[in-house]
Design a protein around this motif. Structure first.
Motif, PDB file in Angstrom:
ATOM      1  N   ALA A   1       0.831  -1.209   0.000  1.00 33.65           N
ATOM      2  CA  ALA A   1       0.000   0.000   0.000  1.00 33.65           C
ATOM      3  C   ALA A   1       0.863   1.255   0.000  1.00 33.65           C
ATOM      4  O   ALA A   1       0.412   2.319  -0.440  1.00 33.65           O
ATOM      5  N   ARG A   2       2.095   1.142   0.469  1.00 34.45           N
ATOM      6  CA  ARG A   2       3.002   2.294   0.463  1.00 34.45           C
ATOM      7  C   ARG A   2       3.317   2.748  -0.959  1.00 34.45           C
ATOM      8  O   ARG A   2       3.722   3.893  -1.177  1.00 34.45           O
ATOM      9  N   GLU A   3       3.159   1.828  -1.920  1.00 31.34           N
ATOM     10  CA  GLU A   3       3.473   2.150  -3.308  1.00 31.34           C
ATOM     11  C   GLU A   3       2.248   2.597  -4.105  1.00 31.34           C
ATOM     12  O   GLU A   3       2.382   3.039  -5.235  1.00 31.34           O
ATOM     13  N   ALA A   4       1.067   2.459  -3.529  1.00 31.17           N
ATOM     14  CA  ALA A   4      -0.161   2.832  -4.236  1.00 31.17           C
ATOM     15  C   ALA A   4      -0.285   4.351  -4.315  1.00 31.17           C
ATOM     16  O   ALA A   4       0.224   5.074  -3.463  1.00 31.17           O
ATOM     17  N   ARG A   5      -1.006   4.799  -5.335  1.00 31.06           N
ATOM     18  CA  ARG A   5      -1.158   6.246  -5.525  1.00 31.06           C
ATOM     19  C   ARG A   5      -2.493   6.765  -5.016  1.00 31.06           C
ATOM     20  O   ARG A   5      -2.611   7.946  -4.690  1.00 31.06           O
ATOM     21  N   CYS A   6      -3.512   5.929  -4.956  1.00 32.53           N
ATOM     22  CA  CYS A   6      -4.810   6.325  -4.401  1.00 32.53           C
ATOM     23  C   CYS A   6      -5.234   5.249  -3.408  1.00 32.53           C
ATOM     24  O   CYS A   6      -5.482   4.106  -3.797  1.00 32.53           O
TER      25      CYS A   6
ATOM     26  N   PHE B   1       0.997   5.856   8.622  1.00 30.68           N
ATOM     27  CA  PHE B   1       1.845   7.046   8.720  1.00 30.68           C
ATOM     28  C   PHE B   1       2.837   7.070   7.547  1.00 30.68           C
ATOM     29  O   PHE B   1       3.078   8.110   6.919  1.00 30.68           O
ATOM     30  N   SER B   2       3.391   5.898   7.217  1.00 30.06           N
ATOM     31  CA  SER B   2       4.332   5.788   6.109  1.00 30.06           C
ATOM     32  C   SER B   2       3.646   6.047   4.773  1.00 30.06           C
ATOM     33  O   SER B   2       4.211   6.702   3.886  1.00 30.06           O
ATOM     34  N   ILE B   3       2.400   5.537   4.618  1.00 25.50           N
ATOM     35  CA  ILE B   3       1.638   5.779   3.389  1.00 25.50           C
ATOM     36  C   ILE B   3       1.409   7.273   3.202  1.00 25.50           C
ATOM     37  O   ILE B   3       1.590   7.822   2.105  1.00 25.50           O
ATOM     38  N   PHE B   4       1.019   7.937   4.270  1.00 27.65           N
ATOM     39  CA  PHE B   4       0.773   9.376   4.216  1.00 27.65           C
ATOM     40  C   PHE B   4       2.030  10.107   3.767  1.00 27.65           C
ATOM     41  O   PHE B   4       1.993  10.942   2.850  1.00 27.65           O
ATOM     42  N   ASN B   5       3.162   9.810   4.396  1.00 24.28           N
ATOM     43  CA  ASN B   5       4.402  10.505   4.069  1.00 24.28           C
ATOM     44  C   ASN B   5       4.864  10.203   2.648  1.00 24.28           C
ATOM     45  O   ASN B   5       5.405  11.081   1.953  1.00 24.28           O
TER      46      ASN B   5
ATOM     47  N   GLY C   1      -1.042  11.623  -5.997  1.00 24.00           N
ATOM     48  CA  GLY C   1      -1.810  10.588  -5.316  1.00 24.00           C
ATOM     49  C   GLY C   1      -2.715  11.170  -4.259  1.00 24.00           C
ATOM     50  O   GLY C   1      -2.627  12.352  -3.905  1.00 24.00           O
ATOM     51  N   GLN C   2      -3.612  10.327  -3.733  1.00 24.26           N
ATOM     52  CA  GLN C   2      -4.580  10.776  -2.738  1.00 24.26           C
ATOM     53  C   GLN C   2      -4.764   9.714  -1.660  1.00 24.26           C
ATOM     54  O   GLN C   2      -4.611   8.514  -1.920  1.00 24.26           O
ATOM     55  N   LEU C   3      -5.114  10.178  -0.474  1.00 25.29           N
ATOM     56  CA  LEU C   3      -5.401   9.298   0.651  1.00 25.29           C
ATOM     57  C   LEU C   3      -6.744   9.701   1.251  1.00 25.29           C
ATOM     58  O   LEU C   3      -6.932  10.842   1.665  1.00 25.29           O
ATOM     59  N   LEU C   4      -7.670   8.755   1.300  1.00 26.88           N
ATOM     60  CA  LEU C   4      -8.981   8.973   1.909  1.00 26.88           C
ATOM     61  C   LEU C   4      -9.104   8.027   3.093  1.00 26.88           C
ATOM     62  O   LEU C   4      -8.910   6.824   2.957  1.00 26.88           O
ATOM     63  N   THR C   5      -9.396   8.571   4.265  1.00 31.90           N
ATOM     64  CA  THR C   5      -9.503   7.758   5.471  1.00 31.90           C
ATOM     65  C   THR C   5     -10.814   8.048   6.178  1.00 31.90           C
ATOM     66  O   THR C   5     -11.453   9.077   5.951  1.00 31.90           O
TER      67      THR C   5
ATOM     68  N   LYS D   1      -7.932   7.567  19.215  1.00 31.04           N
ATOM     69  CA  LYS D   1      -6.942   6.980  20.114  1.00 31.04           C
ATOM     70  C   LYS D   1      -5.838   6.323  19.299  1.00 31.04           C
ATOM     71  O   LYS D   1      -5.684   5.103  19.251  1.00 31.04           O
ATOM     72  N   LEU D   2      -5.081   7.188  18.614  1.00 31.48           N
ATOM     73  CA  LEU D   2      -3.984   6.766  17.775  1.00 31.48           C
ATOM     74  C   LEU D   2      -2.721   7.514  18.190  1.00 31.48           C
ATOM     75  O   LEU D   2      -2.785   8.461  18.976  1.00 31.48           O
ATOM     76  N   ARG D   3      -1.594   7.118  17.655  1.00 36.57           N
ATOM     77  CA  ARG D   3      -0.346   7.822  17.952  1.00 36.57           C
ATOM     78  C   ARG D   3      -0.474   9.277  17.507  1.00 36.57           C
ATOM     79  O   ARG D   3      -1.127   9.591  16.500  1.00 36.57           O
ATOM     80  N   ASP D   4       0.159  10.178  18.245  1.00 37.89           N
ATOM     81  CA  ASP D   4      -0.027  11.609  18.037  1.00 37.89           C
ATOM     82  C   ASP D   4       0.325  12.062  16.623  1.00 37.89           C
ATOM     83  O   ASP D   4      -0.399  12.875  16.028  1.00 37.89           O
ATOM     84  N   ASP D   5       1.441  11.547  16.090  1.00 39.88           N
ATOM     85  CA  ASP D   5       1.842  12.024  14.768  1.00 39.88           C
ATOM     86  C   ASP D   5       0.844  11.604  13.691  1.00 39.88           C
ATOM     87  O   ASP D   5       0.608  12.343  12.733  1.00 39.88           O
ATOM     88  N   LEU D   6       0.210  10.447  13.854  1.00 42.84           N
ATOM     89  CA  LEU D   6      -0.786  10.004  12.879  1.00 42.84           C
ATOM     90  C   LEU D   6      -2.062  10.824  13.002  1.00 42.84           C
ATOM     91  O   LEU D   6      -2.670  11.214  11.994  1.00 42.84           O
TER      92      LEU D   6
END
Length: 223
Positions: free
Chosen positions: A82-87, A105-109, A117-121, A131-136
Motif C-alpha cells: 500500500a506504500r506504493e499505491a497512488r490512491c 503514517f508511512s503511506i501518508f508521508n 496521489g490521494q489518501l482517503l480515510t 486513540k492513535l499515535r499523536d503524529d498520525l
C-alpha cells in the motif's frame, strides 16, 4: 430458499447517487473533484455511510484511470505494498493496530513526498479524538475533514428508489417504507435487501410486495 437466489442481474457498483443527503453534497464534491484536496478524512457514527463513500471513491478513481485500493483496518492488516499505491482508501482507522498505524503514517508521508496521489480515510471520531499515535492523528487532520451526517428517512427512500430503478426492478413505495420501519437502518443493509429481493423475485417469479418480503424474511429466520 437460498438455492433459488440466482445472480441473474449483477448489482451495480456503489454509487454517489445513493448518498444524496443535501448536507453531504460538499463531501461528494470534494471526492469527485479531479484537482481537489489530496488528503481527506471522514468521520461520523456507525451506519452513516462512510464505508459506502470510501468504496465508491475507489470505484470512481478506477473508472477514470487512477488505480485505487480500499483497505479495511477492522478486517485486515495494512499490506506493505500500500506504500506504493497512488490512491488509497483506509476505512475504520479507529481499529488500526500499532504496527498498522506506522504503516498508515508511512503511506501518508510517501504520498506527501511523492507530490501526487490521494489518501482517503475514515473513522468514528474527529482526528484529534482518535486513540492513535499523536503524529498520525495530526496527519489525519492536515487535509479536509468532514463529518458525515446521517441520512434522513426521506433521503434513504429516494436513494433506494434510485437504486431499484438502476437495477430495473419494481419495488413499490410501500415496500420501501416497510423496510425503513422494520429492517436495519444503515444504507448498506437496505441496499443489500433491495438486491436480495430482486434475486428472490426473479427466481420465484413473484412481484415484490410487503407480504412477499415478510415471507422471505420469515423463511430466512426460521430455516
Amino acid at each position: 430458499m437460498d438455492q433459488l437466489v440466482l445472480d441473474l442481474t449483477p448489482p451495480p457498483a456503489p454509487a454517489f447517487d445513493h448518498f444524496i443527503a443535501e448536507h453531504n453534497r460538499q463531501i461528494i464534491a470534494a471526492l469527485t473533484y479531479p484537482a481537489g484536496e489530496r488528503f481527506i478524512y471522514l468521520w461520523g457514527a456507525p451506519g452513516v455511510g462512510k464505508t459506502h463513500l470510501l468504496q465508491q471513491w475507489v470505484e470512481h478513481a478506477n473508472a477514470v484511470g487512477r488505480a485505487a485500493i480500499y483497505l479495511d483496518a477492522r478486517a485486515e492488516k495494512l499490506p506493505d505494498f500500500a506504500r506504493e499505491a497512488r490512491c488509497v482508501a483506509v476505512d475504520h482507522v479507529d481499529d488500526l493496530e500499532p504496527d498498522d498505524q506506522i504503516t498508515l503514517f508511512s503511506i501518508f508521508n510517501s504520498l506527501k513526498d511523492g507530490g501526487e496521489g490521494q489518501l482517503l480515510t475514515a473513522g468514528r471520531a474527529a482526528p484529534l479524538q482518535l486513540k492513535l499515535r499523536d503524529d498520525l492523528r495530526t496527519r489525519l487532520g492536515w487535509g479536509l475533514v468532514f463529518q458525515v451526517q446521517a441520512m434522513s428517512d426521506a433521503d434513504k427512500f429516494a436513494a433506494l428508489k434510485r437504486h431499484a430503478q438502476m437495477r430495473l426492478v419494481d419495488v413499490p413505495d410501500d415496500v420501501i417504507r416497510w423496510l425503513l420501519t422494520h429492517w436495519r437502518r444503515d444504507m448498506s443493509s437496505l441496499v443489500a435487501m433491495i438486491d436480495a429481493l430482486d434475486h428472490y423475485s426473479l427466481a420465484l417469479r413473484k412481484p415484490i410486495t410487503v407480504p412477499f418480503v415478510k415471507n422471505i424474511l420469515h423463511a430466512k429466520l426460521t430455516r
